[in-house]
Write a protein that holds these residues in place. Structure first.
Motif, PDB file in Angstrom:
ATOM      1  N   LEU A   1      -0.291  -0.866   0.437  1.00 23.24           N
ATOM      2  CA  LEU A   1       0.746   0.065   0.136  1.00 23.24           C
ATOM      3  C   LEU A   1       0.970   0.843   1.160  1.00 23.24           C
ATOM      4  O   LEU A   1       2.086   1.382   1.424  1.00 23.24           O
ATOM      5  CB  LEU A   1       0.402   0.270  -1.322  1.00 23.24           C
ATOM      6  CG  LEU A   1       1.491   1.765  -1.790  1.00 23.24           C
ATOM      7  CD1 LEU A   1       2.756   0.952  -2.209  1.00 23.24           C
ATOM      8  CD2 LEU A   1       0.864   2.201  -3.379  1.00 23.24           C
TER       9      LEU A   1
ATOM     10  N   ARG B   1       3.352  -1.455  -5.100  1.00 19.74           N
ATOM     11  CA  ARG B   1       3.116  -0.209  -5.681  1.00 19.74           C
ATOM     12  C   ARG B   1       2.675  -0.671  -7.308  1.00 19.74           C
ATOM     13  O   ARG B   1       1.636  -0.231  -7.727  1.00 19.74           O
ATOM     14  CB  ARG B   1       4.053   0.672  -5.719  1.00 19.74           C
ATOM     15  CG  ARG B   1       3.603   2.044  -6.614  1.00 19.74           C
ATOM     16  CD  ARG B   1       4.957   2.872  -6.792  1.00 19.74           C
ATOM     17  NE  ARG B   1       4.502   4.213  -7.517  1.00 19.74           N
ATOM     18  CZ  ARG B   1       4.107   5.349  -7.022  1.00 19.74           C
ATOM     19  NH1 ARG B   1       4.046   5.419  -5.869  1.00 19.74           N
ATOM     20  NH2 ARG B   1       3.916   6.436  -7.917  1.00 19.74           N
TER      21      ARG B   1
ATOM     22  N   HIS C   1      -0.596  -2.545  -7.182  1.00 22.95           N
ATOM     23  CA  HIS C   1      -1.778  -1.769  -7.251  1.00 22.95           C
ATOM     24  C   HIS C   1      -1.939  -0.981  -8.455  1.00 22.95           C
ATOM     25  O   HIS C   1      -3.324  -0.880  -8.851  1.00 22.95           O
ATOM     26  CB  HIS C   1      -1.518  -0.497  -5.924  1.00 22.95           C
ATOM     27  CG  HIS C   1      -2.479   0.400  -6.029  1.00 22.95           C
ATOM     28  ND1 HIS C   1      -3.752   0.296  -5.468  1.00 22.95           N
ATOM     29  CD2 HIS C   1      -2.412   1.901  -6.151  1.00 22.95           C
ATOM     30  CE1 HIS C   1      -4.408   1.401  -5.479  1.00 22.95           C
ATOM     31  NE2 HIS C   1      -3.724   2.164  -5.849  1.00 22.95           N
TER      32      HIS C   1
END
Length: 221
Positions: free
Chosen positions: A162, A178, A181
């Motif tokens: 990211l 994102r 994550h």
């Protein structure tokens, strides 16, 4: 509500609550079992035994370090990175600053966080290969062992991708890194109380119990 907003809002708090409540339940279960089945834990409780054994295992002062220096050094570095990077990463701290709590603390230099992330991922690969290539370890290794290493490493890998845009050229992955994550971190939080990952908390209780038992017998732990 957009799923990304849900993942970074309500789902994140749900993951934190499951982690906190689940961990407290596991701790209570440990103490209850110790009360009913392991009387020496209470009858011979000595703070010096607990502090001595924790010092030996939290610092590289135990016998396993001498027996397996490379592996144990990797274990220590793995856990240091696992604790330090998520808590002291500048990007994570900024999220706490923007939250309803408004908490803030000094952050780790970005370059340090980057190198610690890469070190963590390298050690994770080493742990997987060690289990896969060692005949002795393969006999006692299950799929869940590999899975849990992967689950633990995934937030670090997705975080690195990211911040560096490593997979941005791959549309779906780049556009949703994102989200991946956040979801990977939430998955790890949720699994901690219900898997072997709970040793991150229960280690202190089990090591304390072991220290008390060996201490009352006159052995050093």
């Amino acid at each position: 509500m957009d799923f990304s907003l849900f993942a970074e809002g309500p789902l994140l708090w749900i993951a934190f609550l499951i982690f906190i409540i689940g961990t407290l339940i596991r701790m209570a279960q440990f103490l209850f079992v110790a009360r009913t089945k392991d009387k020496p834990f209470y009858n011979y409780f000595r703070l010096k035994y607990i502090l001595a054994t924790l010092a030996r295992w939290l610092l590289p002062l135990n016998v396993d370090v001498k027996k397996n220096p490379v592996f144990m050094i990797c274990v220590y570095l793995f856990h240091i990175c696992l604790m330090v990077v998520p808590i002291w990463l500048a990007g994570h701290i900024s999220l706490w600053e923007e939250s309803r709590f408004g908490w803030s603390w000094s952050s780790l230099p970005d370059k340090w966080a980057e190198w610690m992330t890469l070190l963590f991922l390298a050690i994770s690969i080493y742990f997987i290969l060690r289990r896969a290539l060692s005949a002795d370890l393969r006999m006692i290794t299950t799929f869940s062992d590999y899975l849990l290493i992967g689950v633990t490493a995934l937030p670090f890998a997705t975080g690195y991708f990211l911040t560096h845009g490593t997979l941005d050229s791959i549309g779906f992955l780049g556009d949703n890194m994102r989200l991946f994550h956040v979801l990977s971190a939430e998955l790890m939080l949720i699994l901690i109380p219900f898997t072997r990952l709970s040793h991150s908390v229960l280690f202190f209780f089990s090591r304390a119990a072991t220290g008390i038992e060996f201490g009352r017998r006159g052995y050093s732990m």
